[in-house]
Structures are given as C-alpha cells and as structure tokens.
Design an enzyme around this catalytic site. Structure first.
Site, PDB file in Angstrom:
ATOM      1  N   ASP A  17       0.834  -1.210   0.000  1.00 26.56           N
ATOM      2  CA  ASP A  17       0.000   0.000   0.000  1.00 26.56           C
ATOM      3  C   ASP A  17       0.867   1.257   0.000  1.00 26.56           C
ATOM      4  O   ASP A  17       1.971   1.251   0.548  1.00 26.56           O
ATOM      5  CB  ASP A  17      -0.892  -0.031   1.253  1.00 26.56           C
ATOM      6  CG  ASP A  17      -2.034   0.949   1.153  1.00 26.56           C
ATOM      7  OD1 ASP A  17      -2.290   1.479   0.052  1.00 26.56           O
ATOM      8  OD2 ASP A  17      -2.673   1.201   2.191  1.00 26.56           O
ATOM      9  N   GLY A  20       0.207   5.491  -4.392  1.00 27.10           N
ATOM     10  CA  GLY A  20      -0.398   6.774  -4.758  1.00 27.10           C
ATOM     11  C   GLY A  20       0.163   7.900  -3.895  1.00 27.10           C
ATOM     12  O   GLY A  20       0.500   8.977  -4.402  1.00 27.10           O
ATOM     13  N   HIS A  34       3.048   3.417  -8.939  1.00 26.28           N
ATOM     14  CA  HIS A  34       2.901   1.983  -9.217  1.00 26.28           C
ATOM     15  C   HIS A  34       4.164   1.451  -9.892  1.00 26.28           C
ATOM     16  O   HIS A  34       4.605   0.331  -9.603  1.00 26.28           O
ATOM     17  CB  HIS A  34       1.675   1.733 -10.096  1.00 26.28           C
ATOM     18  CG  HIS A  34       0.377   2.100  -9.428  1.00 26.28           C
ATOM     19  ND1 HIS A  34       0.067   1.712  -8.142  1.00 26.28           N
ATOM     20  CD2 HIS A  34      -0.692   2.831  -9.859  1.00 26.28           C
ATOM     21  CE1 HIS A  34      -1.138   2.177  -7.822  1.00 26.28           C
ATOM     22  NE2 HIS A  34      -1.609   2.867  -8.843  1.00 26.28           N
ATOM     23  N   LEU A 128      11.692 -20.104  -4.504  1.00 25.88           N
ATOM     24  CA  LEU A 128      10.545 -19.337  -4.006  1.00 25.88           C
ATOM     25  C   LEU A 128       9.321 -19.477  -4.930  1.00 25.88           C
ATOM     26  O   LEU A 128       9.461 -19.413  -6.148  1.00 25.88           O
ATOM     27  CB  LEU A 128      10.950 -17.850  -3.939  1.00 25.88           C
ATOM     28  CG  LEU A 128       9.844 -16.858  -3.580  1.00 25.88           C
ATOM     29  CD1 LEU A 128       9.464 -16.975  -2.104  1.00 25.88           C
ATOM     30  CD2 LEU A 128      10.278 -15.427  -3.890  1.00 25.88           C
ATOM     31  N   ARG A 191      -5.645  -2.363   8.528  1.00 20.58           N
ATOM     32  CA  ARG A 191      -6.805  -3.150   8.090  1.00 20.58           C
ATOM     33  C   ARG A 191      -6.369  -4.242   7.115  1.00 20.58           C
ATOM     34  O   ARG A 191      -5.267  -4.193   6.555  1.00 20.58           O
ATOM     35  CB  ARG A 191      -7.888  -2.258   7.481  1.00 20.58           C
ATOM     36  CG  ARG A 191      -7.395  -1.300   6.434  1.00 20.58           C
ATOM     37  CD  ARG A 191      -8.537  -0.494   5.801  1.00 20.58           C
ATOM     38  NE  ARG A 191      -7.973   0.418   4.849  1.00 20.58           N
ATOM     39  CZ  ARG A 191      -7.699   1.693   5.098  1.00 20.58           C
ATOM     40  NH1 ARG A 191      -7.983   2.223   6.270  1.00 20.58           N
ATOM     41  NH2 ARG A 191      -7.140   2.460   4.176  1.00 20.58           N
TER      42      ARG A 191
HETATM   43  C1  FPP Z   1      -1.706   0.228  -3.493  1.00 24.65           C
HETATM   44  O1  FPP Z   1      -1.301   1.544  -3.565  1.00 24.65           O
HETATM   45  C2  FPP Z   1      -1.204  -0.552  -4.588  1.00 24.65           C
HETATM   46  C3  FPP Z   1      -1.936  -1.119  -5.594  1.00 24.65           C
HETATM   47  C4  FPP Z   1      -3.394  -0.963  -5.693  1.00 24.65           C
HETATM   48  C5  FPP Z   1      -1.374  -1.901  -6.676  1.00 24.65           C
HETATM   49  C6  FPP Z   1      -0.123  -2.639  -6.364  1.00 24.65           C
HETATM   50  C7  FPP Z   1       0.694  -2.648  -7.579  1.00 24.65           C
HETATM   51  C8  FPP Z   1       2.041  -2.598  -7.611  1.00 24.65           C
HETATM   52  C9  FPP Z   1       2.902  -2.648  -6.426  1.00 24.65           C
HETATM   53  C10 FPP Z   1       2.773  -2.459  -8.892  1.00 24.65           C
HETATM   54  C11 FPP Z   1       2.582  -3.542  -9.860  1.00 24.65           C
HETATM   55  C12 FPP Z   1       2.722  -4.903  -9.294  1.00 24.65           C
HETATM   56  C13 FPP Z   1       3.265  -5.914  -9.981  1.00 24.65           C
HETATM   57  C14 FPP Z   1       3.244  -7.289  -9.427  1.00 24.65           C
HETATM   58  C15 FPP Z   1       3.888  -5.687 -11.266  1.00 24.65           C
HETATM   59  P1  FPP Z   1      -2.411   2.672  -3.652  1.00 24.65           P
HETATM   60  O2  FPP Z   1      -2.558   3.051  -5.072  1.00 24.65           O
HETATM   61  O3  FPP Z   1      -3.659   2.215  -2.974  1.00 24.65           O
HETATM   62  O4  FPP Z   1      -1.725   3.816  -2.825  1.00 24.65           O
HETATM   63  P2  FPP Z   1      -2.441   4.949  -1.973  1.00 24.65           P
HETATM   64  O5  FPP Z   1      -3.246   4.266  -0.892  1.00 24.65           O
HETATM   65  O6  FPP Z   1      -1.291   5.742  -1.432  1.00 24.65           O
HETATM   66  O7  FPP Z   1      -3.296   5.733  -2.940  1.00 24.65           O
END
Ligand code: FPP
Length: 237
Positions: A17, A20, A34, A128, A191
């Site tokens: 998390d 963003g 991302h 892994l 959470r």
């Molecule tokens: C949460 O951050 C992250 C995600 C919804 C997507 C996770 C994706 C990646 C780590 C990159 C791609 C993954 C792979 C396996 C190639 P958020 O956008 O909710 O962040 P925020 O809460 O700060 O807005």
C-alpha cells in the site's frame, strides 16, 4: 546487511500500500508510484529468495480496484503485463515459480495470456513460489469455495457432514500453499482490506509506516527479524 534470523517464515503475504501517496509526495502522477512499486516487488522477491522463504503472496490488484478510474486500471494492467514480459527471464534465473490467485478471467486477455505463459515457463522452478493476487477478493474466494463444495456434494463426491476447516481450505484458491506465517502491510493502515481473510487466522501481522515504493530488502529483513521474536500460540497456553 543484517544476518538472517533463525526463524524464517515459510510464507509471507504483503499488502503493498502507498504507491499513490508516494507519487503525490513527489509531485508525480499515481502511475509513477505503481511503477516504482514494481521495482520494490523485484527487491522483495530477491530478498525472499535469499532468506529461503518458500512462498511470497503479493496483493497486486484487488477485486475492488476495478472501481478506480479507467486510466489507472488500464495503466496497472499494462504495468503488470510489462512486468511479466520483462521479468520472467529473471524469475527463471532466480529459480522462482510464478503462480496467481483471484478471478483471473476478469483480467484483459493479453494480460491473461502473458500471465499463463510466465506461469508455464517457471513451473519447473523449485525455489521461491511467488503468488500474485489479481482481481482477488477474500469474500469472493470464500463464495467460490462454497460453490465448489456444493458442486462436489451435488455430484455425490462428498457428503455435507464431511465439511470441516481442512476440507474447506482445499476449495480455496490457496489450496496448494500453507497459510501465511507473516503478513506485512505498508503505509501504516491497520486493516486487512479483504485479503486472505480465512488464511490469515493465525498469521503474525507487521505494519510499517513506509510507503510501498520505499520498502526495500532491509525492510523485509527487519520484518522477518521482528517475526522471529514473536511467540505463536494458536490459541493454546
Ligand atoms: C496500493 O497503492 C497498490 C496497488 C493498488 C497496486 C499494487 C501494484 C504494484 C505494487 C505495482 C505492480 C505490481 C506488480 C506485481 C507488477 P495505492 O494506489 O492504494 O496507494 P495509496 O493508498 O497511497 O493511494
């Protein structure tokens, strides 16, 4: 580099998390967060391989994430496809076996194709196991398990009296993997966000304020070292 602790979790699950927020803090569009997050995935896979962790499950895209703006969803799918295309050779070299859980048929077709190709190409690896949770929601998984059990009952393969936690677990997407020993969540939120609700019953939880793109190998090692200090009791004294 810190020495590896004696008690290594067999299975680590991560809620990645804060992409963003990381992007906003740097005045960048969310997708840049991302992209940086994908680099952190690479580092974690490497660290888990070095520590001889057996399973790493990453919450890469939730069933709820489809409700994000179309441009972000599209960019995330492209990033996933690119990541798989570019990193499969590295997974092969590092002896990593790729797997995926979730409603995978919800993914765009080119993503599904690339995913299945990467899974097939790495199927013979015995290091892994990297499990990507994609279009994953724990409540949907539990509903899918119930439907699967009902089909078995209707077909006469099992009797409803046979349903117990062990049998139920065998109908979850995660039936091939042990339950996670350690759950890591970045960016300080307390959470579970509909992640592995059944499987996390006795999992040790580690929350760090670090945002996912800043989470590196040393942070993973710190979480594992913290885990090694825990006393797991499974409800028994
Ligand atoms: C949460 O951050 C992250 C995600 C919804 C997507 C996770 C994706 C990646 C780590 C990159 C791609 C993954 C792979 C396996 C190639 P958020 O956008 O909710 O962040 P925020 O809460 O700060 O807005």
């Amino acid at each position: 580099m810190a020495a590896a602790p004696k008690t290594i979790p067999r299975h680590i699950a991560i809620i990645m998390d804060g992409n963003g927020r990381w992007a906003a803090n740097h005045g960048l569009p969310r997708i840049k967060g991302h992209e940086k997050g994908a680099d952190a995935v690479r580092a974690c896979v490497e660290a888990c391989g070095e520590l001889k962790v057996e399973y790493l499950t990453l919450y890469a895209f939730s069933a709820e994430n489809w409700q994000r703006p179309k441009t972000e969803v599209f960019a995330l799918m492209r990033l996933l496809e690119k990541f798989l295309k570019e990193k499969t050779a590295e997974l092969l070299e590092k002896n990593v076996r790729l797997q995926a859980i979730g409603r995978l048929t919800d993914l765009p077709l080119n993503c599904q194709r690339q995913l299945h190709e990467s899974i097939e190409r790495t199927a013979g690896n015995d290091g892994l196991t990297l499990v990507l949770a994609l279009s994953y929601g724990a409540r949907l998984e539990i509903i899918d398990a119930i439907q699967s059990l009902l089909r078995e009952i209707e077909a006469g393969h099992i009797d409803k009296a046979m349903i117990n936690p062990d049998l139920f677990s065998k109908h979850l997407y995660t039936r091939y993997y042990p339950d996670p020993d350690l759950l890591i969540r970045t960016s300080g939120e307390l959470r579970l966000s509909n992640f592995l609700l059944w499987q996390l019953s006795y999992t040790e939880i580690y929350v760090t304020p670090k945002l996912w793109p800043e989470f590196g190998k040393e942070d993973l090692r710190a979480a594992v070292a913290d885990f090694a200090q825990r006393q797991r009791r499974y409800g028994v004294v």
